[in-house]
Write a protein that holds these residues in place. Structure first.
Motif, PDB file in Angstrom:
ATOM      1  N   UNK A   8      55.876  54.443  35.847  1.00 56.05           N
ATOM      2  CA  UNK A   8      56.772  53.376  36.289  1.00 56.05           C
ATOM      3  C   UNK A   8      56.010  52.118  36.699  1.00 56.05           C
ATOM      4  N   UNK A   9      54.722  52.267  37.002  1.00 55.89           N
ATOM      5  CA  UNK A   9      53.925  51.105  37.400  1.00 55.89           C
ATOM      6  C   UNK A   9      52.450  51.435  37.249  1.00 55.89           C
ATOM      7  N   UNK A  10      51.656  50.373  37.216  1.00 60.21           N
ATOM      8  CA  UNK A  10      50.201  50.508  37.197  1.00 60.21           C
ATOM      9  C   UNK A  10      49.627  49.538  38.233  1.00 60.21           C
ATOM     10  N   UNK A  11      48.654  50.017  38.978  1.00 62.63           N
ATOM     11  CA  UNK A  11      48.026  49.214  40.018  1.00 62.63           C
ATOM     12  C   UNK A  11      46.556  49.048  39.653  1.00 62.63           C
ATOM     13  N   UNK A  12      46.083  47.815  39.728  1.00 64.46           N
ATOM     14  CA  UNK A  12      44.690  47.516  39.422  1.00 64.46           C
ATOM     15  C   UNK A  12      44.073  46.837  40.634  1.00 64.46           C
ATOM     16  N   UNK A  13      42.887  47.291  41.030  1.00 66.11           N
ATOM     17  CA  UNK A  13      42.170  46.688  42.156  1.00 66.11           C
ATOM     18  C   UNK A  13      40.728  46.414  41.779  1.00 66.11           C
ATOM     19  N   UNK A  14      40.171  45.398  42.417  1.00 65.46           N
ATOM     20  CA  UNK A  14      38.760  45.063  42.295  1.00 65.46           C
ATOM     21  C   UNK A  14      38.181  45.070  43.705  1.00 65.46           C
ATOM     22  N   UNK A  15      37.282  46.025  43.981  1.00 66.98           N
ATOM     23  CA  UNK A  15      36.641  46.150  45.295  1.00 66.98           C
ATOM     24  C   UNK A  15      35.314  45.402  45.285  1.00 66.98           C
ATOM     25  N   UNK A  16      35.020  44.725  46.393  1.00 67.81           N
ATOM     26  CA  UNK A  16      33.746  44.025  46.521  1.00 67.81           C
ATOM     27  C   UNK A  16      33.184  44.262  47.911  1.00 67.81           C
ATOM     28  N   UNK A  17      31.962  44.756  47.950  1.00 64.69           N
ATOM     29  CA  UNK A  17      31.306  45.070  49.218  1.00 64.69           C
ATOM     30  C   UNK A  17      30.093  44.169  49.455  1.00 64.69           C
ATOM     31  N   UNK A  18      29.859  43.231  48.555  1.00 69.44           N
ATOM     32  CA  UNK A  18      28.677  42.389  48.661  1.00 69.44           C
ATOM     33  C   UNK A  18      28.745  41.512  49.907  1.00 69.44           C
ATOM     34  N   UNK A  19      27.604  41.375  50.580  1.00 70.09           N
ATOM     35  CA  UNK A  19      27.541  40.552  51.788  1.00 70.09           C
ATOM     36  C   UNK A  19      27.274  39.102  51.397  1.00 70.09           C
TER      37      UNK A  19
END
Length: 184
Positions: free
Chosen positions: A166-177
């Motif tokens: 029914x849906x798709x979720x896309x995420x981009x994680x960033x941990x860079x300081x």
């Protein structure tokens, strides 16, 4: 002859559908496997979108995550900032199992979430209790994270009901300081 053609077409369709599924075993071990305890320790910011089954972007959001671990037990405190002004929270309680598998619970998760990793990939499966217009629906979540480097992770989640996406979720994680945060 007509029955033969029909059965042959059904067989081809089943083969095509089954060949499109991804298995965690598809990802070979790498020199430095994705370690979610290490990655989700401290502050992480992510940006994402929710797309309907028609691929239309329905919502965009930013999420701030604060992770902490003591031994094999971890907490991920998530604050979601949606483009329509909604702010929501989820607090994951995770327990690392033998061989790096994980079990997890959260306020809006029914039962136990199960996480597994292989190489640079991590799969997390759970039942999410989704509230919409005063009603609660139990959705099946198939969450895939792919570590790109020590700072960045891409996440693709398929949300389904009765086996239908029914849906798709896309995420981009960033941990860079230096760590950035979601603007309110």
């Amino acid at each position: 002859m007509d029955k033969f053609i029909r059965r042959f077409c059904i067989l081809l369709l089943n083969l095509a559908i089954s060949s499109c599924s991804t298995e965690l075993s598809d990802y070979e071990r790498v020199e430095k496997p994705f370690d979610i305890k290490k990655y989700f320790n401290g502050e992480v910011t992510a940006w994402g979108m929710i797309q309907s089954y028609t691929n239309k972007v329905e919502r965009r959001f930013c999420v701030e995550i604060i992770g902490s671990w003591q031994g094999n037990k971890g907490t991920l405190a998530e604050t979601f900032y949606f483009d329509d002004g909604e702010i929501s929270y989820r607090n994951w309680q995770l327990i690392q199992q033998p061989e790096g598998h994980y079990l997890g619970t959260a306020e809006d998760v029914s039962g136990m979430a199960i996480g597994k990793h292989q190489g640079f990939a991590f799969q997390f499966q759970y039942q999410l209790e989704l509230s919409l217009e005063g009603k609660t629906y139990e959705m099946t979540m198939d969450d895939w994270m792919y570590q790109l480097d020590q700072y960045r992770v891409i996440n693709k989640t398929s949300m389904s009901k009765f086996g239908i996406k029914v849906a798709e979720i896309t995420l981009f994680f960033d941990k860079e300081l230096p760590a950035t945060s979601c603007s309110v």
